[in-house]
Design a protein around this motif. Sequence first.
Motif, PDB file in Angstrom:
ATOM      1  N   ALA A   1      50.820  28.099  51.692  1.00 30.86           N
ATOM      2  CA  ALA A   1      49.871  28.820  50.838  1.00 30.86           C
ATOM      3  C   ALA A   1      50.528  29.270  49.542  1.00 30.86           C
ATOM      4  O   ALA A   1      49.910  29.225  48.472  1.00 30.86           O
ATOM      5  N   MET A   2      51.781  29.699  49.609  1.00 29.08           N
ATOM      6  CA  MET A   2      52.503  30.115  48.403  1.00 29.08           C
ATOM      7  C   MET A   2      52.515  28.996  47.365  1.00 29.08           C
ATOM      8  O   MET A   2      52.351  29.240  46.167  1.00 29.08           O
ATOM      9  N   ARG A   3      52.712  27.788  47.811  1.00 35.43           N
ATOM     10  CA  ARG A   3      52.812  26.653  46.898  1.00 35.43           C
ATOM     11  C   ARG A   3      51.436  26.180  46.429  1.00 35.43           C
ATOM     12  O   ARG A   3      51.258  25.841  45.262  1.00 35.43           O
ATOM     13  N   LYS A   4      50.468  26.194  47.336  1.00 35.21           N
ATOM     14  CA  LYS A   4      49.127  25.745  46.963  1.00 35.21           C
ATOM     15  C   LYS A   4      48.428  26.724  46.025  1.00 35.21           C
ATOM     16  O   LYS A   4      47.454  26.364  45.362  1.00 35.21           O
ATOM     17  N   SER A   5      48.925  27.946  45.944  1.00 37.60           N
ATOM     18  CA  SER A   5      48.293  28.951  45.087  1.00 37.60           C
ATOM     19  C   SER A   5      48.726  28.840  43.632  1.00 37.60           C
ATOM     20  O   SER A   5      48.128  29.467  42.755  1.00 37.60           O
TER      21      SER A   5
ATOM     22  N   THR B   1      56.697  33.179  45.590  1.00 36.69           N
ATOM     23  CA  THR B   1      58.142  33.314  45.660  1.00 36.69           C
ATOM     24  C   THR B   1      58.816  32.434  44.615  1.00 36.69           C
ATOM     25  O   THR B   1      58.251  31.430  44.182  1.00 36.69           O
ATOM     26  N   PRO B   2      60.046  32.768  44.220  1.00 34.19           N
ATOM     27  CA  PRO B   2      60.787  31.895  43.305  1.00 34.19           C
ATOM     28  C   PRO B   2      60.965  30.491  43.864  1.00 34.19           C
ATOM     29  O   PRO B   2      60.927  29.506  43.121  1.00 34.19           O
ATOM     30  N   GLU B   3      61.151  30.408  45.174  1.00 34.00           N
ATOM     31  CA  GLU B   3      61.345  29.095  45.801  1.00 34.00           C
ATOM     32  C   GLU B   3      60.098  28.229  45.658  1.00 34.00           C
ATOM     33  O   GLU B   3      60.185  27.017  45.432  1.00 34.00           O
ATOM     34  N   ALA B   4      58.928  28.863  45.792  1.00 39.65           N
ATOM     35  CA  ALA B   4      57.679  28.110  45.631  1.00 39.65           C
ATOM     36  C   ALA B   4      57.530  27.626  44.194  1.00 39.65           C
ATOM     37  O   ALA B   4      57.109  26.489  43.951  1.00 39.65           O
TER      38      ALA B   4
END
Length: 681
Positions: free
Chosen positions: A489-493, A624-627
């Motif tokens: 979800a973090m990445r898809k957002s 997140t920074p990673e995302a």
Amino acid sequence: MKNSISPYKLIFFGVTTVFSLSSCVVTKNKEGKKNQAELGYRSVSLIEVDGYKFKDLNKNNALDAYEDWRLSHEVRAKDLVSKMSLEQKAGFMLISTTRLENDWSFGKPENSEPITSGFNEKDLLSTTNMFTRKDLDYPIMSAAGTTKDVKGFHKRHFILRANPSPKILAEWANNLQALCESDGLGIPGLIASNTRNHISTDVAIGLNVSETPFTTFPGELGLAAMRDMQLVRKFADICRQEWTAAGIRKGYMYMADLATEPRWQRVEGTFGEDSKLAADMISEVIFGFQGKKVNPNSVALTTKHFPGGGATEGGQDPHFEWGKREVFKGGMFENNLIPFKAAIAAGTSSIMPYYSYPVNTEYEEVSYAYNKRILQKVLRKRLGFKGIINSDTGPIEMMPWGVEKLTIVERYKKALEAGVNLFSGTADPGKLIETIKKYPELTALVDESVYKLLMEKLDLGLFENPYVNVEAATQIIGNATFKETADLAMRKSIVLLRNDEKILPVKPKVKVYFEIYSPNKGNTPSTVFKTDKNTWDVEFVTTPDKADVVLLWLIPKGKSMFASDGSPLHVNLANNGIDVKYVNQITSKPTILVVNYTNPWAIDEIYKGNSKTIKAVMATFGTTPEAVLDIVTGKFKPTGKMPFSTPVTDEAAQNQKPDVPGYLEGKGYEFFKFGEGRNGY
């Protein structure tokens, strides 16, 4: 200590544990005979009738109708209403903050008395800003000691704002239920909370709970940006599992309000500016938390803030007197109702009216908790809502907009007649008891409210087993499988808005300077990203001059809602914690600009002067920074879409109509458009 009479084994992610089901589902065996319900109890005795066991909640050595799990919930609720005293009913109609021992999460606990003890009615009636007082440095949220709440005030609804470990939380929930079980009619408690599963910029008691052990997802705007309803449902179901494991069975969420006023300090908690998107989101969230209807595995949700609080004047919030007016300059009052219609169709258990009042409409200019026509003619009759009307925190003593001249008793009377079933924010039921005694004609409304509140508890299975398994809670909350879903979800957002010269994804071996600019009170705003585990095929450098590409993540922070002073609100970066001069200095090299949106920020101060060097623009909504790096380097392709429009300038935001979504404001308003976002690069 007594336990449930029917323990079950649970295999959860390879771990086997024995625990008692926290729910009660009455089923039938092959012969058509009802199976024994699982009963969780601590101090009461069991009664055996016709080969079945029941809890003797009122300790009279007889089986009363409300104790008989074989009967319909309607019959049980009516029986219990008939047994409750006026004082018990009044206490049952209040929900206020409860504390754990040594809990300082929302103020300075001095004793077991309500914080409002010692305030006379004149104080409460004359305070202009009733949520805070100049002589206190924390919000006034009326609370009593837990034992006094249960045994003295007959309370059975509690708002938990503390943020302990899963173990402590589950143990405390069990202790609270044991206390409720030991008192009077043995009615179980219902623990409510604000959101606990999101990254949030404006962390404030009464809005959300800060970083928690619960699985962390993007903010609500980020969930809307995903445009993935299946994943939204999965998010809500994960939250449901974690909350029920901890004993939290009621959610003071989510906001069906529309983010049509870009300056509003609560935009971050919405699903954006579009009524259809908000309706789709609120439906999936309710189904994920409650199921198709409230049941023993549900978390009952409270959809807020009816009939929509986003059209606030100047972006100010009605927690304060200067934000009490809701202005419908665009004539779009009905547009606000669309997400609430969806919430009602999805079966939301409760709806919360806001503090504000409508200006220049056909409705009375009083706060929605007092607005009989809004609650009875619109919410009940036209929209068909049959659930609980739960006031927001403090409309009686603290934010009584439009009825300031009424006494406390008169306010209770007007709110009861308008249709409020559960009053939030008051610890002591004394004034409500006084109201009912003075106006006995209100008794029918009181009984109807108590009946609705009992039905919710019965539907949740709390009368049979309100207890949770502490060991299971520690294994369920924040487990690795849930975190994998949250990472997705973090990445898809994340939304990719510009990608000039195809700078994204960045090429392998590129030297990247990654700065996270987050203005924090008393701290240096900028942080250079460092990692011991570089899983991206780039080289991180420590200064912009060494970089091939500057990756700049701006996290603007507007004035916290509870720090409001009525001064004008803005959406430009300079007024929201960003040193524009400094940022302009480090964007001289090819730059990937990432902006975290809690409001529809206007980025013209940076973008206009650096349009040649800013090669890409991305939007985040709590991630997140990673995302961010996964999107930048191509490990994850962007798919997100903007949940609102952003204005071209702050001036445009100042001149818009508060109830009109940005995409309808007219030519020249939008910079980034609602729904904008690239699929891939």
